[in-house]
Enzyme design. Structure first.
Site, PDB file in Angstrom:
ATOM      1  CG  HIS A 180      -4.488  -0.594  11.043  1.00  0.00           C
ATOM      2  ND1 HIS A 180      -4.485  -1.818  11.666  1.00  0.00           N
ATOM      3  CD2 HIS A 180      -4.211  -0.839   9.734  1.00  0.00           C
ATOM      4  CE1 HIS A 180      -4.227  -2.767  10.776  1.00  0.00           C
ATOM      5  NE2 HIS A 180      -4.041  -2.196   9.601  1.00  0.00           N
TER       6      HIS A 180
ATOM      7  CE  LYS B 278      -3.923  -9.725   4.271  1.00  0.00           C
ATOM      8  NZ  LYS B 278      -3.878  -8.366   4.855  1.00  0.00           N
TER       9      LYS B 278
ATOM     10  NE  ARG C  63       2.341  -2.020   5.982  1.00  0.00           N
ATOM     11  CZ  ARG C  63       1.660  -3.135   6.126  1.00  0.00           C
ATOM     12  NH1 ARG C  63       1.721  -3.799   7.238  1.00  0.00           N
ATOM     13  NH2 ARG C  63       0.917  -3.604   5.140  1.00  0.00           N
TER      14      ARG C  63
HETATM   15  P1  ADP Z   1      -5.806  -5.443   3.959  1.00  0.00           P
HETATM   16  O1  ADP Z   1      -6.162  -6.874   4.241  1.00  0.00           O
HETATM   17  O2  ADP Z   1      -6.819  -4.704   3.145  1.00  0.00           O
HETATM   18  O3  ADP Z   1      -4.413  -5.242   3.466  1.00  0.00           O
HETATM   19  P2  ADP Z   1      -4.967  -4.416   6.562  1.00  0.00           P
HETATM   20  O4  ADP Z   1      -5.821  -4.390   7.772  1.00  0.00           O
HETATM   21  O5  ADP Z   1      -3.785  -5.311   6.588  1.00  0.00           O
HETATM   22  O6  ADP Z   1      -5.970  -4.753   5.392  1.00  0.00           O
HETATM   23  O7  ADP Z   1      -4.485  -2.949   6.228  1.00  0.00           O
HETATM   24  C1  ADP Z   1      -5.393  -1.910   5.959  1.00  0.00           C
HETATM   25  C2  ADP Z   1      -4.636  -0.731   5.400  1.00  0.00           C
HETATM   26  O8  ADP Z   1      -3.729  -0.231   6.382  1.00  0.00           O
HETATM   27  C3  ADP Z   1      -3.771  -1.050   4.178  1.00  0.00           C
HETATM   28  O9  ADP Z   1      -3.824   0.062   3.310  1.00  0.00           O
HETATM   29  C4  ADP Z   1      -2.380  -1.194   4.739  1.00  0.00           C
HETATM   30  O10 ADP Z   1      -1.386  -0.892   3.785  1.00  0.00           O
HETATM   31  C5  ADP Z   1      -2.436  -0.130   5.846  1.00  0.00           C
HETATM   32  N1  ADP Z   1      -1.450  -0.374   6.894  1.00  0.00           N
HETATM   33  C6  ADP Z   1      -1.202  -1.506   7.558  1.00  0.00           C
HETATM   34  N2  ADP Z   1      -0.221  -1.342   8.469  1.00  0.00           N
HETATM   35  C7  ADP Z   1       0.169  -0.048   8.401  1.00  0.00           C
HETATM   36  C8  ADP Z   1       1.157   0.747   9.077  1.00  0.00           C
HETATM   37  N3  ADP Z   1       1.960   0.226   9.998  1.00  0.00           N
HETATM   38  N4  ADP Z   1       1.263   2.057   8.722  1.00  0.00           N
HETATM   39  C9  ADP Z   1       0.457   2.564   7.765  1.00  0.00           C
HETATM   40  N5  ADP Z   1      -0.474   1.871   7.085  1.00  0.00           N
HETATM   41  C10 ADP Z   1      -0.628   0.582   7.393  1.00  0.00           C
END
Ligand code: ADP
Length: 165
Positions: free
Chosen positions: A18, A42, A91
């Site tokens: 992130h 979630k 990803r």
């Molecule tokens: P959500 O519940 O909205 O999916 P997340 O916190 O899991 O929220 O993810 C927020 C954003 O960050 C999403 O667009 C997700 O695809 C992206 N993301 C999560 N992990 C990674 C990573 N390792 N590299 C790039 N982007 C990521």
């Protein structure tokens, strides 16, 4: 015109994948707001205020980034805040269907709001909050995966949980 983007997510917790997206997106916009959202599908490990605090600590080295929290519909939040673009991270192919569906739905609701995808940093492509929590539950080392204060918060959370079983 000031170009403002929002990077929405659950950030439960924020990890270095992130942070990498945030650092890169911050260079493309005048202001980037990282928005901690409730994801109804979630059940979070950390409360909204804990997640907000961890994001705050992890981004304070970047001048044009701030963090907010919202329970509103993303497009409505973006319209209220005068945001021009939504930033999401990608990803693998696995993320694509989900992200594509949401981006098209958001576009339908707010045609002027663009979704910008930032491709994951190579070394973070396998990182997810879910995996981090799984590792933390076994007391595994989380260095180079999450910011230091997130590692401490995770260990404390699982240590406390273990203590109560
Ligand atoms: P959500 O519940 O909205 O999916 P997340 O916190 O899991 O929220 O993810 C927020 C954003 O960050 C999403 O667009 C997700 O695809 C992206 N993301 C999560 N992990 C990674 C990573 N390792 N590299 C790039 N982007 C990521």
């Amino acid at each position: 015109m000031e170009r403002i983007a929002v990077y929405p997510g659950s950030f439960d917790p924020i990890h270095l994948g992130h942070v990498d997206v945030i650092e890169r997106a911050a260079k493309l916009f005048d202001t980037l707001i990282v928005a901690v959202f409730v994801n109804t599908s979630k059940t979070p490990l950390f409360s909204e205020s804990e997640r907000l605090q961890m994001v705050h600590e992890s981004i304070k080295h970047i001048a044009n980034v701030s963090v907010e929290q919202s329970n509103d519909l993303l497009v409505r939040y973006a319209q209220k805040r005068g945001v021009n673009a939504i930033v999401r991270g990608l990803r693998a192919v696995l993320d694509f269907d989900y992200e594509f569906q949401i981006a098209l739905m958001n576009k339908k609701m707010a045609p002027d709001l663009e979704t910008i995808f930032i491709l994951t940093g190579e070394k973070y492509s396998y990182l997810s909050s879910t995996l981090i929590k799984e590792l933390a539950s076994y007391g595994a080392e989380l260095k180079n995966l999450v910011p230091d204060q997130v590692e401490s918060a995770l260990h404390e959370k699982f240590y406390r949980n273990r203590g109560s079983v």
